[in-house]
Design a protein around this motif. Structure first.
Motif, mmCIF file in Angstrom:
data_model
loop_
_atom_site.group_PDB
_atom_site.id
_atom_site.type_symbol
_atom_site.label_atom_id
_atom_site.label_comp_id
_atom_site.label_asym_id
_atom_site.label_seq_id
_atom_site.Cartn_x
_atom_site.Cartn_y
_atom_site.Cartn_z
ATOM 1 N N MET A 195 -28.411 -50.626 -0.595
ATOM 2 C CA MET A 195 -29.151 -50.963 -1.808
ATOM 3 C C MET A 195 -30.350 -51.861 -1.502
ATOM 4 O O MET A 195 -31.417 -51.706 -2.116
ATOM 5 C CB MET A 195 -28.224 -51.620 -2.824
ATOM 6 C CG MET A 195 -27.160 -50.684 -3.370
ATOM 7 S SD MET A 195 -26.225 -51.347 -4.768
ATOM 8 C CE MET A 195 -27.485 -51.348 -6.051
ATOM 9 N N ILE A 196 -30.206 -52.780 -0.565
ATOM 10 C CA ILE A 196 -31.361 -53.585 -0.154
ATOM 11 C C ILE A 196 -32.435 -52.684 0.446
ATOM 12 O O ILE A 196 -33.631 -52.827 0.156
ATOM 13 C CB ILE A 196 -30.940 -54.673 0.852
ATOM 14 C CG1 ILE A 196 -30.068 -55.720 0.172
ATOM 15 C CG2 ILE A 196 -32.161 -55.343 1.476
ATOM 16 C CD1 ILE A 196 -29.513 -56.769 1.120
ATOM 17 N N GLY A 197 -32.007 -51.735 1.273
ATOM 18 C CA GLY A 197 -32.961 -50.782 1.829
ATOM 19 C C GLY A 197 -33.646 -49.970 0.748
ATOM 20 O O GLY A 197 -34.851 -49.692 0.827
ATOM 21 N N GLY A 198 -32.898 -49.591 -0.292
ATOM 22 C CA GLY A 198 -33.489 -48.846 -1.402
ATOM 23 C C GLY A 198 -34.491 -49.686 -2.178
ATOM 24 O O GLY A 198 -35.539 -49.181 -2.615
ATOM 25 N N ILE A 199 -34.181 -50.964 -2.373
ATOM 26 C CA ILE A 199 -35.126 -51.860 -3.066
ATOM 27 C C ILE A 199 -36.433 -51.950 -2.287
ATOM 28 O O ILE A 199 -37.528 -51.863 -2.867
ATOM 29 C CB ILE A 199 -34.493 -53.254 -3.239
ATOM 30 C CG1 ILE A 199 -33.337 -53.185 -4.240
ATOM 31 C CG2 ILE A 199 -35.541 -54.266 -3.694
ATOM 32 C CD1 ILE A 199 -32.532 -54.468 -4.323
ATOM 33 N N LEU A 200 -36.344 -52.101 -0.977
ATOM 34 C CA LEU A 200 -37.556 -52.186 -0.165
ATOM 35 C C LEU A 200 -38.314 -50.860 -0.157
ATOM 36 O O LEU A 200 -39.555 -50.845 -0.110
ATOM 37 C CB LEU A 200 -37.206 -52.613 1.259
ATOM 38 C CG LEU A 200 -36.687 -54.048 1.416
ATOM 39 C CD1 LEU A 200 -36.372 -54.357 2.876
ATOM 40 C CD2 LEU A 200 -37.698 -55.056 0.872
ATOM 41 N N ALA A 201 -37.598 -49.723 -0.213
ATOM 42 C CA ALA A 201 -38.264 -48.429 -0.308
ATOM 43 C C ALA A 201 -39.013 -48.313 -1.637
ATOM 44 O O ALA A 201 -40.134 -47.790 -1.694
ATOM 45 C CB ALA A 201 -37.253 -47.295 -0.168
ATOM 46 N N GLY A 202 -38.395 -48.797 -2.715
ATOM 47 C CA GLY A 202 -39.085 -48.816 -4.006
ATOM 48 C C GLY A 202 -40.315 -49.708 -3.963
ATOM 49 O O GLY A 202 -41.378 -49.347 -4.502
ATOM 50 N N PHE A 203 -40.197 -50.865 -3.319
ATOM 51 C CA PHE A 203 -41.353 -51.744 -3.147
ATOM 52 C C PHE A 203 -42.465 -51.034 -2.372
ATOM 53 O O PHE A 203 -43.648 -51.199 -2.675
ATOM 54 C CB PHE A 203 -40.947 -53.013 -2.397
ATOM 55 C CG PHE A 203 -40.171 -54.006 -3.226
ATOM 56 C CD1 PHE A 203 -40.134 -53.909 -4.612
ATOM 57 C CD2 PHE A 203 -39.490 -55.048 -2.621
ATOM 58 C CE1 PHE A 203 -39.427 -54.832 -5.385
ATOM 59 C CE2 PHE A 203 -38.790 -55.979 -3.372
ATOM 60 C CZ PHE A 203 -38.755 -55.861 -4.762
ATOM 61 N N ALA A 204 -42.076 -50.266 -1.340
ATOM 62 C CA ALA A 204 -43.072 -49.551 -0.540
ATOM 63 C C ALA A 204 -43.833 -48.544 -1.389
ATOM 64 O O ALA A 204 -45.054 -48.391 -1.257
ATOM 65 C CB ALA A 204 -42.392 -48.852 0.640
ATOM 66 N N GLY A 205 -43.121 -47.832 -2.263
ATOM 67 C CA GLY A 205 -43.795 -46.897 -3.151
ATOM 68 C C GLY A 205 -44.751 -47.610 -4.087
ATOM 69 O O GLY A 205 -45.873 -47.145 -4.334
ATOM 70 N N ALA A 206 -44.323 -48.767 -4.608
ATOM 71 C CA ALA A 206 -45.198 -49.551 -5.480
ATOM 72 C C ALA A 206 -46.406 -50.075 -4.723
ATOM 73 O O ALA A 206 -47.520 -50.126 -5.268
ATOM 74 C CB ALA A 206 -44.410 -50.705 -6.095
#
Length: 312
Positions: A195-206
């Motif tokens: 989930m932390i990895g997913g949060i950072l992936a979402g940040f990367a998209g943003a």
């Protein structure tokens, strides 16, 4: 020539920040023994949600937070399937990627092609931004770039290699049965890491839509998620090297854009493939040239292996 070099480096830093952020998240997930191949889809969801959010609430930080939330929720679905239910991690990751790409294309139609109303504006560092060539390229970027390159890798490195929680997480990725025997919650740690990895992936998209390319269009992630996964291998599953690798591939991407802008006698399709060719080269060439690197680039022993708990 100086202006050209400054622009090239500036674009490399900006583009590399997206890859570095996604790669950092993947480092955390894979250190726990979970391969998250859903990075591409999670980045796409983060990118479109960030644009939709700032269209309603014109503040880039709100868009960033919403993108991270969506990325974390998407990764939670992956963790539920691959960690809790012990389904095949590769198939689950690919499914999340296609789900994220399809869902983002559907919900993003109303904002497709619309300029983003607010973005992360560049913030110049006094004195340092005046240095010729490297000053404008490295010290006149937005606040996310400074955080991604200067602070976040050090925070992740300290957490993974200097804290008890990081030690437990790495041990789970190497030998989950052994750490489970001493009371470490394997499933909980793996779900948290994914989930932390997913949060950072979402940040990367943003980061992509709120700083690099301030517009949403279907397919704009363009394989960056897959490159981020490959960068983790190239970096030997180390956060600092993952960020450095992101910068390197940002430079490769910038060279391709520069070639098209200056009309190099090379087909644009070839220039567009430079990041993907670079990905293959950086994985294969170093190992062939330096066989000892194979051990440094070795994956965690329990990577992509579901953990089946037995009686203790």
């Amino acid at each position: 020539m100086i202006e050209l070099l400054t622009g090239l480096l500036g674009h490399a830093v900006l583009s590399g920040s997206v890859l570095a952020l996604a790669a950092l998240g993947e480092v955390i997930a894979e250190r726990s023994g979970v391969t998250n191949l859903g990075v591409e889809g999670l980045m796409s969801l983060g990118a479109v949600v960030a644009v939709m959010t700032v269209a309603a609430i014109p503040h880039p930080w709100v868009g960033l937070l919403m993108a991270g939330l969506v990325g974390g929720l998407g990764a939670g679905v992956l963790a539920l399937a691959s960690v809790v239910l012990r389904a095949n991690q590769v198939l689950c990751g690919v499914a999340v990627t296609f789900l994220g790409l399809g869902l983002s294309a559907t919900i993003g139609r109303p904002v497709a092609g619309m300029p983003v109303p607010v973005i992360f504006e560049p913030v110049s560092v006094p004195v340092l931004s005046s240095i010729p060539v490297i000053g404008p390229a490295f010290f006149a970027q937005n606040i996310l770039v400074y955080f991604i390159y200067l602070f976040l890798p050090l925070i992740v490195h300290f957490w993974l290699f200097r804290t008890r929680y990081g030690l437990d997480l790495r041990a789970v990725g190497e030998n989950p049965a052994a750490v489970d025997a001493v009371g470490v919650p394997v499933t909980k740690l793996r779900v948290m890491a994914v989930m932390i990895g997913g949060i950072l992936a979402g940040f990367a998209g943003a980061d992509l839509t709120l700083a690099v390319v301030p517009v949403w269009s279907d397919g704009m992630i363009a394989g960056r998620g897959w490159i981020a996964v490959a960068l983790v291998i190239f970096a030997g599953y180390r956060p600092v090297w993952a960020v450095a690798s992101g910068l390197l591939f940002g430079l490769v991407t910038a060279i391709g854009f520069m070639g098209q802008a200056r009309g190099w006698p090379v087909a644009p399709a070839v220039l567009n493939t430079l990041p993907y060719l670079g990905t293959i080269g950086c994985i294969i060439v170093p190992i062939l040239a330096f066989p000892r690197l194979r051990r440094a680039m070795a994956a965690p022993a329990a990577l992509a292996t579901p953990y089946h708990r037995t009686g203790r």
